[in-house]
Design an enzyme around this catalytic site. Structure first.
Site, mmCIF file in Angstrom:
data_model
loop_
_atom_site.group_PDB
_atom_site.id
_atom_site.type_symbol
_atom_site.label_atom_id
_atom_site.label_comp_id
_atom_site.label_asym_id
_atom_site.label_seq_id
_atom_site.Cartn_x
_atom_site.Cartn_y
_atom_site.Cartn_z
ATOM 1 N N ASP A 1 -1.692 -6.325 -43.306
ATOM 2 C CA ASP A 1 -0.589 -6.893 -42.526
ATOM 3 C C ASP A 1 -1.107 -7.714 -41.344
ATOM 4 O O ASP A 1 -0.352 -8.482 -40.741
ATOM 5 C CB ASP A 1 0.290 -5.763 -41.965
ATOM 6 C CG ASP A 1 1.647 -5.692 -42.649
ATOM 7 O OD1 ASP A 1 2.140 -6.731 -43.109
ATOM 8 O OD2 ASP A 1 2.201 -4.571 -42.705
ATOM 9 N N LYS B 1 7.339 -6.267 -53.165
ATOM 10 C CA LYS B 1 5.894 -6.379 -52.935
ATOM 11 C C LYS B 1 5.121 -5.776 -54.113
ATOM 12 O O LYS B 1 4.145 -6.358 -54.593
ATOM 13 C CB LYS B 1 5.510 -5.676 -51.625
ATOM 14 C CG LYS B 1 5.973 -6.442 -50.386
ATOM 15 C CD LYS B 1 5.841 -5.648 -49.087
ATOM 16 C CE LYS B 1 6.399 -6.446 -47.907
ATOM 17 N NZ LYS B 1 6.421 -5.708 -46.639
ATOM 18 N N GLN C 1 5.299 0.011 -44.126
ATOM 19 C CA GLN C 1 6.523 -0.795 -44.064
ATOM 20 C C GLN C 1 7.294 -0.489 -42.777
ATOM 21 O O GLN C 1 7.534 0.673 -42.438
ATOM 22 C CB GLN C 1 7.401 -0.508 -45.303
ATOM 23 C CG GLN C 1 8.656 -1.344 -45.387
ATOM 24 C CD GLN C 1 8.377 -2.847 -45.559
ATOM 25 O OE1 GLN C 1 7.361 -3.240 -46.118
ATOM 26 N NE2 GLN C 1 9.269 -3.676 -45.069
HETATM 27 N N1 GUN Z 1 9.080 -5.273 -42.182
HETATM 28 C C1 GUN Z 1 9.560 -6.534 -42.070
HETATM 29 N N2 GUN Z 1 8.555 -7.429 -42.160
HETATM 30 C C2 GUN Z 1 7.420 -6.721 -42.342
HETATM 31 C C3 GUN Z 1 6.048 -7.089 -42.507
HETATM 32 O O1 GUN Z 1 5.651 -8.269 -42.517
HETATM 33 N N3 GUN Z 1 5.182 -6.061 -42.665
HETATM 34 C C4 GUN Z 1 5.576 -4.765 -42.662
HETATM 35 N N4 GUN Z 1 4.653 -3.829 -42.813
HETATM 36 N N5 GUN Z 1 6.841 -4.396 -42.505
HETATM 37 C C5 GUN Z 1 7.750 -5.375 -42.343
#
Ligand code: GUN
Length: 302
Positions: free
Chosen positions: A123, A54, A100
């Protein structure tokens, strides 16, 4: 006949190219770049790897990002306080905050996620953003669901009046995707922007009876359950578009929820793992971060 493989990587690259230009326009206007703060708790290798990709993607389009690490022993109260301090700008400007997942078992994930102010919730997990989406006036849409819709639009896969079957009812993917695909298309939209909505949606889950009967009705089948290779050829209608959201680690390899080898002999289109939905999730996060910065700028807080 073998299915057409939908290349999420090349679409993500095209999305990044247009975001890069939009970020430059934003930066010239507001004299700063959008800035994303990612909270990474504990030392799960998979989470660290996702966060790294990311950050790398943010850098590619000119979005600033910072990873704030917290130990696996952090308590719910400590993490809530950490998120609140980031939101107040105590660690530099934050246009978007992402926590996360998964968080350690002893942590109340909902309490931590709810500490992210809805205007910074890139998110799209905050109840306010979920509510806006459910009312057909989306602000931040959860990134994976938005990525699946974008992929369907880009591949010009017709959804209007067709049957989309989603396996998996998570707040992160299944539920928001059901809302997106069943939403009414804006009356002004021309094709292909009309793709990706107006579908009839069936949302399946672990208690659904006779799952294969349901999945075999799908014109568009989305697997988002987190069970390696659970969708097999017998569960797929010939010619269907099959979208695999699963990212499972099996013997050190990434495996989707779809048995690619057999299903690709039956489906019309199919996404690979890796290289399908995953890159689009990241691209949608970047789009949400730019949107967060733009909304803040528009509201005079830039
Ligand atoms: N862990 C797995 N997928 C995601 C996501 O889309 N957002 C976040 N914050 N954590 C994740």
């Amino acid at each position: 006949m073998a299915a057409t493989v939908l290349d999420g990587r090349s679409l993500a690259t095209r999305i990044e190219d247009s975001l890069r230009a939009e970020v430059e326009t934003f930066a010239a206007m507001f004299r700063h770049r959008p800035r994303l703060v990612v909270v990474l708790v504990g030392d799960l290798a998979a989470s660290a790897s996702y966060v790294k990709s990311k950050s790398a993607a943010a850098a590619r389009v000119g979005i600033d990002s910072e990873v704030v690490a917290a130990p696996a022993t952090a308590t719910t109260a400590e993490l809530v306080a950490l998120v609140e301090s980031i939101a107040r700008g105590e660690r530099g400007r934050a246009d978007g905050i992402l926590v996360q997942l998964p968080l350690p078992d002893h942590v109340d994930s909902v309490a931590v996620l709810d500490a992210v102010p809805p205007q910074l919730d890139v998110d799209g997990f905050h109840p306010e953003n979920a509510g806006l989406l459910s009312q057909g006036r989306p602000r931040f849409v959860p990134c994976t669901a938005a990525g699946v819709q974008r992929l369907l639009i880009d591949a010009e896969i017709e959804t209007a009046g067709r049957h989309a079957v989603i396996v998996g009812r998570s707040d992160i993917v299944g539920k928001p995707l059901a809302l997106l695909l069943s939403a009414k298309a804006p009356s002004t939209a021309a094709p292909p922007a009309r793709h990706g909505c107006d579908a009839t949606v069936t949302l399946c889950h672990s208690r659904s009876a006779d799952l294969a009967t349901l999945t075999r009705q799908a014109d568009i089948l989305v697997a988002a359950v987190g069970r390696p290779k659970m969708i097999t050829a017998e569960m797929v209608k010939p010619g269907a578009a099959v979208i695999d959201v699963g990212i499972n680690r099996v013997d050190g390899r990434l495996v989707g929820d779809v048995d690619f080898e057999s299903v690709s002999q039956v489906a019309g289109q199919i996404t690979p793992v890796p290289g399908g939905v995953g890159p689009l999730t990241v691209a949608m996060l970047l789009a949400n971060t730019l949107l967060a910065a733009e909304l803040r700028g528009r509201n005079g807080h830039a």
